[in-house]
Design a protein around this motif. Structure first.
Motif, PDB file in Angstrom:
ATOM      1  N   LEU A  34      39.641  35.661  38.567  1.00 24.36           N
ATOM      2  CA  LEU A  34      40.027  36.119  36.799  1.00 24.36           C
ATOM      3  C   LEU A  34      39.749  37.502  36.471  1.00 24.36           C
ATOM      4  O   LEU A  34      38.459  38.024  36.578  1.00 24.36           O
ATOM      5  CB  LEU A  34      39.043  34.629  35.965  1.00 24.36           C
ATOM      6  N   MET A  35      40.795  38.040  36.382  1.00 23.90           N
ATOM      7  CA  MET A  35      41.130  39.077  35.762  1.00 23.90           C
ATOM      8  C   MET A  35      40.422  40.398  34.348  1.00 23.90           C
ATOM      9  O   MET A  35      39.904  41.023  34.807  1.00 23.90           O
ATOM     10  CB  MET A  35      42.621  39.920  35.962  1.00 23.90           C
ATOM     11  N   SER A  36      39.673  39.095  33.322  1.00 24.09           N
ATOM     12  CA  SER A  36      38.781  40.103  32.838  1.00 24.09           C
ATOM     13  C   SER A  36      37.366  39.854  32.978  1.00 24.09           C
ATOM     14  O   SER A  36      37.109  40.506  32.371  1.00 24.09           O
ATOM     15  CB  SER A  36      39.940  39.158  31.035  1.00 24.09           C
ATOM     16  N   ASP A  37      37.463  38.655  33.791  1.00 21.80           N
ATOM     17  CA  ASP A  37      35.607  38.687  34.134  1.00 21.80           C
ATOM     18  C   ASP A  37      35.942  40.490  35.152  1.00 21.80           C
ATOM     19  O   ASP A  37      35.079  41.602  34.957  1.00 21.80           O
ATOM     20  CB  ASP A  37      35.578  38.722  35.372  1.00 21.80           C
ATOM     21  N   LEU A  39      38.022  42.869  34.599  1.00 27.62           N
ATOM     22  CA  LEU A  39      37.067  44.452  32.943  1.00 27.62           C
ATOM     23  C   LEU A  39      36.512  44.336  32.527  1.00 27.62           C
ATOM     24  O   LEU A  39      35.756  45.270  31.987  1.00 27.62           O
ATOM     25  CB  LEU A  39      38.969  43.974  32.341  1.00 27.62           C
ATOM     26  N   VAL A  40      35.877  43.430  32.768  1.00 29.22           N
ATOM     27  CA  VAL A  40      34.446  43.347  32.461  1.00 29.22           C
ATOM     28  C   VAL A  40      32.853  44.274  32.796  1.00 29.22           C
ATOM     29  O   VAL A  40      32.532  45.052  32.466  1.00 29.22           O
ATOM     30  CB  VAL A  40      33.752  42.219  31.981  1.00 29.22           C
ATOM     31  N   TYR A  41      33.142  43.408  34.031  1.00 28.67           N
ATOM     32  CA  TYR A  41      32.019  44.427  35.274  1.00 28.67           C
ATOM     33  C   TYR A  41      32.156  45.326  35.852  1.00 28.67           C
ATOM     34  O   TYR A  41      31.422  45.694  36.190  1.00 28.67           O
ATOM     35  CB  TYR A  41      31.834  42.976  35.940  1.00 28.67           C
ATOM     36  N   THR A  42      33.778  45.873  35.799  1.00 24.68           N
ATOM     37  CA  THR A  42      33.437  46.515  37.108  1.00 24.68           C
ATOM     38  C   THR A  42      33.434  48.055  36.502  1.00 24.68           C
ATOM     39  O   THR A  42      33.732  48.571  34.754  1.00 24.68           O
ATOM     40  CB  THR A  42      35.396  47.034  37.566  1.00 24.68           C
TER      41      THR A  42
ATOM     42  N   ARG B  57      40.041  54.617  30.294  1.00 25.24           N
ATOM     43  CA  ARG B  57      39.949  54.037  30.049  1.00 25.24           C
ATOM     44  C   ARG B  57      39.631  52.806  29.158  1.00 25.24           C
ATOM     45  O   ARG B  57      40.210  50.921  29.541  1.00 25.24           O
ATOM     46  CB  ARG B  57      38.661  53.544  31.158  1.00 25.24           C
ATOM     47  N   ILE B  61      41.736  48.783  28.167  1.00 22.31           N
ATOM     48  CA  ILE B  61      41.156  47.868  28.843  1.00 22.31           C
ATOM     49  C   ILE B  61      41.006  47.291  27.715  1.00 22.31           C
ATOM     50  O   ILE B  61      41.685  45.816  27.480  1.00 22.31           O
ATOM     51  CB  ILE B  61      39.729  47.974  29.497  1.00 22.31           C
ATOM     52  N   GLU B  65      43.708  43.488  26.847  1.00 21.52           N
ATOM     53  CA  GLU B  65      43.024  42.916  26.933  1.00 21.52           C
ATOM     54  C   GLU B  65      43.877  41.815  25.602  1.00 21.52           C
ATOM     55  O   GLU B  65      44.143  40.862  25.287  1.00 21.52           O
ATOM     56  CB  GLU B  65      41.988  42.549  26.296  1.00 21.52           C
ATOM     57  N   GLY B 121      45.667  34.165  36.472  1.00 18.20           N
ATOM     58  CA  GLY B 121      44.117  35.264  36.974  1.00 18.20           C
ATOM     59  C   GLY B 121      43.621  35.427  34.991  1.00 18.20           C
ATOM     60  O   GLY B 121      42.894  36.325  35.565  1.00 18.20           O
ATOM     61  N   MET B 126      36.379  36.264  28.272  1.00 19.07           N
ATOM     62  CA  MET B 126      35.851  37.207  28.175  1.00 19.07           C
ATOM     63  C   MET B 126      37.066  38.074  27.463  1.00 19.07           C
ATOM     64  O   MET B 126      36.350  39.099  27.240  1.00 19.07           O
ATOM     65  CB  MET B 126      35.986  38.168  29.273  1.00 19.07           C
ATOM     66  N   ASN B 130      35.026  41.132  25.937  1.00 18.38           N
ATOM     67  CA  ASN B 130      34.997  42.737  26.256  1.00 18.38           C
ATOM     68  C   ASN B 130      36.066  43.851  25.226  1.00 18.38           C
ATOM     69  O   ASN B 130      35.723  44.923  24.941  1.00 18.38           O
ATOM     70  CB  ASN B 130      35.828  42.634  27.650  1.00 18.38           C
ATOM     71  N   ARG B 133      33.206  45.329  22.674  1.00 17.80           N
ATOM     72  CA  ARG B 133      32.855  45.700  23.669  1.00 17.80           C
ATOM     73  C   ARG B 133      32.872  47.390  23.740  1.00 17.80           C
ATOM     74  O   ARG B 133      32.525  48.273  24.478  1.00 17.80           O
ATOM     75  CB  ARG B 133      32.802  45.498  25.157  1.00 17.80           C
TER      76      ARG B 133
END
Ligand code: ATP
Ligand code: MG
Lengths: 123, 157
Positions: A34-37, A39-42, B57, B61, B65, B121, B126, B130, B133
């Protein structure tokens, strides 16, 4: 910390593009579909391992400044995915290992996840 | 997706304190072939004008999104971006269907993405949290039957 060249040796990967970038170093990795995960955590200097092979994986690597992508379980992306990754200088590799084993091997060699813990969701 | 340059950007990617680069992207519902291209172009311009990698970045992002949400969840819309010397200002507007409960949509993990979208995907739920954030200023307003508006401002340190 591992160089992509070392990752390749450990996971017996086939390099699909980005052979010239194998000196890149990674300190963390992320296994996700899941790609937005992602983008949150990396953070930067992260390698993505995934079972997805579509073009959005390359987009995610691009916006998230990831160091490279490993496709697990022998999944081969289409030529348009490889072309886009080439254009964006994102190395793509393919391993026949499962997600679990590929991540496990990198963990054995000192690579860690990008976040240690995520507070539980109290929804 | 189509793009138009506007404003006073003269094609020279060196900005002085009064310049602004304005971009407008038209986002088509369900168009996955160019999905992400707008964010990609924004990021490239930020890199060219020397915005710090970490800041570029965050902007990329947030934009990505927002762009994907319009393509996946809406009937289409547009994204306007103003890159100023000290900040990037992104406005995204779509043509509906709107979000009934914005507070719920903002919660981590909340998603209405169907299986075929999850298979691509997306659908972790999130994206909206995000965006908030990644932004220094974030606002979302939505009206059912009308559309959703998002604004993100990110300062360049
Ligand atoms: N532009 C929009 N128009 C209509 N509904 C939207 C829009 N943006 C978001 N939503 C609704 O809000 C929910 C949460 O959005 P969010 O971006 O956080 O998660 P997602 O898009 O479902 O998954 P992810 O972004 O993690 O891939 C969506 O599932 C959708 O129901
Ligand atoms: Mg989303």
């Amino acid at each position: 910390m591992l160089k992509l060249a070392e990752v390749n040796a450990l996971l017996c990967t086939e390099v699909l593009c980005g052979q010239e970038n194998m000196e890149r170093e990674i300190v963390t990795a992320c296994g996700a579909d899941l790609m937005s995960d992602v983008l949150v955590y990396t953070k930067e200097k992260t390698l993505l391992l995934t079972g997805l092979t579509n073009i959005q994986v390359v987009r995610t690597a691009e916006v998230g400044d990831l160091m490279g992508i490993i496709f697990v379980r022998g999944k081969r992306p289409g030529p348009e995915v490889i072309e886009m990754a080439k254009a964006k200088s994102i190395p793509l590799m393919l391993t026949e290992l499962s997600m679990f084993d590929a991540c496990g091997i990198l963990h054995d060699y000192g690579i860690r996840g990008c976040v240690e813990r995520v507070p539980r969701n109290e929804l | 997706m189509t793009m138009e340059y506007g404003g006073v950007w003269n094609g020279c990617l060196e900005m002085n304190s009064r310049q602004v680069i304005q971009l407008e992207f038209f986002l088509e519902a369900g168009d996955f072939s160019t999905a992400g291209e707008a964010s990609s172009q924004i990021k490239r311009i930020l890199q060219q004008i020397g915005v710090k990698a970490e800041t570029a970045r965050r902007i990329a992002i947030g934009a990505y999104e927002a762009e994907m949400n319009v393509i996946i969840h809406s009937l289409g819309g547009k994204m306007r971006v103003a890159i100023l010397p000290d900040r990037t200002d992104i406005s995204v507007e779509d043509n509906g269907p709107g979000i009934a409960d914005v507070k719920l949509a903002m919660q981590e993990g909340y998603s209405t993405a169907p299986d075929h979208i999850r298979d691509m995907g997306f659908g972790a739920g999130m994206g909206l949290p995000n965006m908030a954030r990644c932004s220094d200023e974030f606002s979302i307003t939505s009206e059912v039957g009308v559309g959703t508006k998002i604004r993100m401002v990110i300062h360049h340190p």
